[in-house]
Write a protein that holds these residues in place. Structure first.
Motif, mmCIF file in Angstrom:
data_model
loop_
_atom_site.group_PDB
_atom_site.id
_atom_site.type_symbol
_atom_site.label_atom_id
_atom_site.label_comp_id
_atom_site.label_asym_id
_atom_site.label_seq_id
_atom_site.Cartn_x
_atom_site.Cartn_y
_atom_site.Cartn_z
ATOM 1 N N PRO A 123 0.803 -1.239 0.000
ATOM 2 C CA PRO A 123 0.000 0.000 0.000
ATOM 3 C C PRO A 123 0.829 1.280 0.000
ATOM 4 O O PRO A 123 0.298 2.358 -0.280
ATOM 5 C CB PRO A 123 -0.819 -0.109 1.298
ATOM 6 N N PHE A 124 2.122 1.162 0.304
ATOM 7 C CA PHE A 124 2.956 2.357 0.475
ATOM 8 C C PHE A 124 3.945 2.561 -0.678
ATOM 9 O O PHE A 124 4.729 3.502 -0.649
ATOM 10 C CB PHE A 124 3.722 2.253 1.798
ATOM 11 N N LEU A 125 3.906 1.683 -1.680
ATOM 12 C CA LEU A 125 4.831 1.797 -2.801
ATOM 13 C C LEU A 125 4.299 2.790 -3.826
ATOM 14 O O LEU A 125 3.241 2.589 -4.415
ATOM 15 C CB LEU A 125 5.028 0.435 -3.463
ATOM 16 N N GLY A 126 5.015 3.854 -4.036
ATOM 17 C CA GLY A 126 4.634 4.852 -5.027
ATOM 18 C C GLY A 126 3.483 5.737 -4.627
ATOM 19 O O GLY A 126 3.002 6.532 -5.435
ATOM 20 N N LEU A 130 -3.378 3.983 8.085
ATOM 21 C CA LEU A 130 -3.624 2.653 8.633
ATOM 22 C C LEU A 130 -4.897 2.042 8.071
ATOM 23 O O LEU A 130 -4.905 0.887 7.619
ATOM 24 C CB LEU A 130 -3.700 2.732 10.161
ATOM 25 N N ALA A 131 -5.978 2.797 8.067
ATOM 26 C CA ALA A 131 -7.251 2.264 7.599
ATOM 27 C C ALA A 131 -7.192 1.897 6.118
ATOM 28 O O ALA A 131 -7.706 0.856 5.707
ATOM 29 C CB ALA A 131 -8.375 3.272 7.846
ATOM 30 N N GLY A 132 -6.554 2.749 5.317
ATOM 31 C CA GLY A 132 -6.453 2.475 3.889
ATOM 32 C C GLY A 132 -5.624 1.240 3.591
ATOM 33 O O GLY A 132 -5.992 0.413 2.763
ATOM 34 N N ALA A 133 -4.500 1.096 4.294
ATOM 35 C CA ALA A 133 -3.642 -0.073 4.091
ATOM 36 C C ALA A 133 -4.340 -1.340 4.544
ATOM 37 O O ALA A 133 -4.270 -2.388 3.893
ATOM 38 C CB ALA A 133 -2.331 0.116 4.840
ATOM 39 N N SER A 134 -5.021 -1.258 5.676
ATOM 40 C CA SER A 134 -5.746 -2.405 6.213
ATOM 41 C C SER A 134 -6.818 -2.880 5.240
ATOM 42 O O SER A 134 -6.965 -4.079 4.975
ATOM 43 C CB SER A 134 -6.372 -2.044 7.556
ATOM 44 N N ALA A 136 -3.349 -5.952 13.075
ATOM 45 C CA ALA A 136 -2.251 -6.599 12.354
ATOM 46 C C ALA A 136 -1.523 -5.592 11.472
ATOM 47 O O ALA A 136 -0.286 -5.583 11.393
ATOM 48 C CB ALA A 136 -2.783 -7.753 11.513
ATOM 49 N N MET A 137 -2.286 -4.704 10.813
ATOM 50 C CA MET A 137 -1.660 -3.709 9.948
ATOM 51 C C MET A 137 -0.853 -2.717 10.771
ATOM 52 O O MET A 137 0.220 -2.270 10.336
ATOM 53 C CB MET A 137 -2.739 -2.979 9.140
ATOM 54 N N PHE A 159 -0.215 9.477 7.495
ATOM 55 C CA PHE A 159 -0.020 8.834 6.200
ATOM 56 C C PHE A 159 1.450 8.442 6.048
ATOM 57 O O PHE A 159 2.351 9.222 6.352
ATOM 58 C CB PHE A 159 -0.421 9.780 5.070
ATOM 59 N N TYR A 160 1.659 7.217 5.566
ATOM 60 C CA TYR A 160 3.005 6.669 5.404
ATOM 61 C C TYR A 160 3.288 6.405 3.928
ATOM 62 O O TYR A 160 2.383 6.165 3.135
ATOM 63 C CB TYR A 160 3.151 5.352 6.169
#
Length: 214
Positions: free
Chosen positions: A33-36, A41-45, A54-55, A83-84
């Motif tokens: 989720p963080f590449l490019g 947290l919620a978006g990646a999860s 877990a995320m 945001f990461y």
């Protein structure tokens, strides 16, 4: 809102803890989720279909090993979202010390990109030729049944709408080198003719030649 930072275009990862994550598909998937791009947290999860707890663990771990960092924070009502983003848009890691499953996973990653498209195309081609073909079953060693596709008895082999060969060939080192060179030249020849803007009927090509050590 915090000031954004710009990730590197390219980064060679050498830290052993970070390399360990990149070596293993079940670990590096959490970097996706963080590449490019950046996400919270919620978006990646949601993207990976994992629980937030877990995320959260994986975000902290990726931050600790230096693969992602905070890009910005945003205030939304009473909440502050963090945001990461990956430290670079492309990561590189040496494979020389990787465990064997990592080498196998490299090709699994390549195959996954094309697998669905290839299987659909092959199935469609097979369906068109089905009246002239049979699926044959036979034993194979202690296992089986071994399956193969052959022309029906008394039928002319259909014109090749697809080629799908698996074969084990016993060749000298010189013959193997010649085969590899010819396959490379074949790819280069037709790759140079490929033009997506003017040619509307693509062909999916997969060439593979590998020496099998006894």
């Amino acid at each position: 809102m915090t000031r954004r930072w710009t990730p590197a275009a390219d980064w060679l990862v050498t830290d052993p803890a970070a390399v360990d994550i990149l070596w293993h598909p079940n670990k590096r998937i959490h970097l996706k989720p963080f590449l490019g791009r950046s996400t919270d947290l919620a978006g990646a999860s949601a993207e990976l279909g994992v629980k937030k707890t877990a995320m959260s663990y994986w975000i902290n771990r990726l931050v600790d090993v230096g693969l992602i960092r905070v890009e910005r924070t945003e205030k939304r009502g009473r909440h502050t979202l963090t945001f990461y983003r990956c430290i670079a848009d492309r990561l590189r890691v040496a494979l020389k010390d990787a465990p064997m499953e990592s080498y196998e996973a490299v090709f699994a990653d390549f195959s996954a990109r094309w697998k669905s498209t290839a299987e659909q195309a092959l199935a469609g081609a097979l369906a068109k030729q089905a009246p002239q073909l049979e699926l044959c079953f036979a034993p194979h060693g202690n296992g089986g049944p071994f399956t193969t596709i052959l022309p029906r008895e008394g039928e002319e082999p259909p014109p090749d709408d697809f080629l799908y060969y698996w074969a084990r060939l016993w060749l000298t080192p010189e013959e193997q080198a010649s085969l590899a060179a010819e396959l490379d030249a074949l790819y280069d020849k037709y790759g140079a003719l490929s033009d997506k803007s003017t040619k509307k009927a693509p062909a999916l090509v997969h060439l593979m030649h590998v020496r099998v050590d006894a």
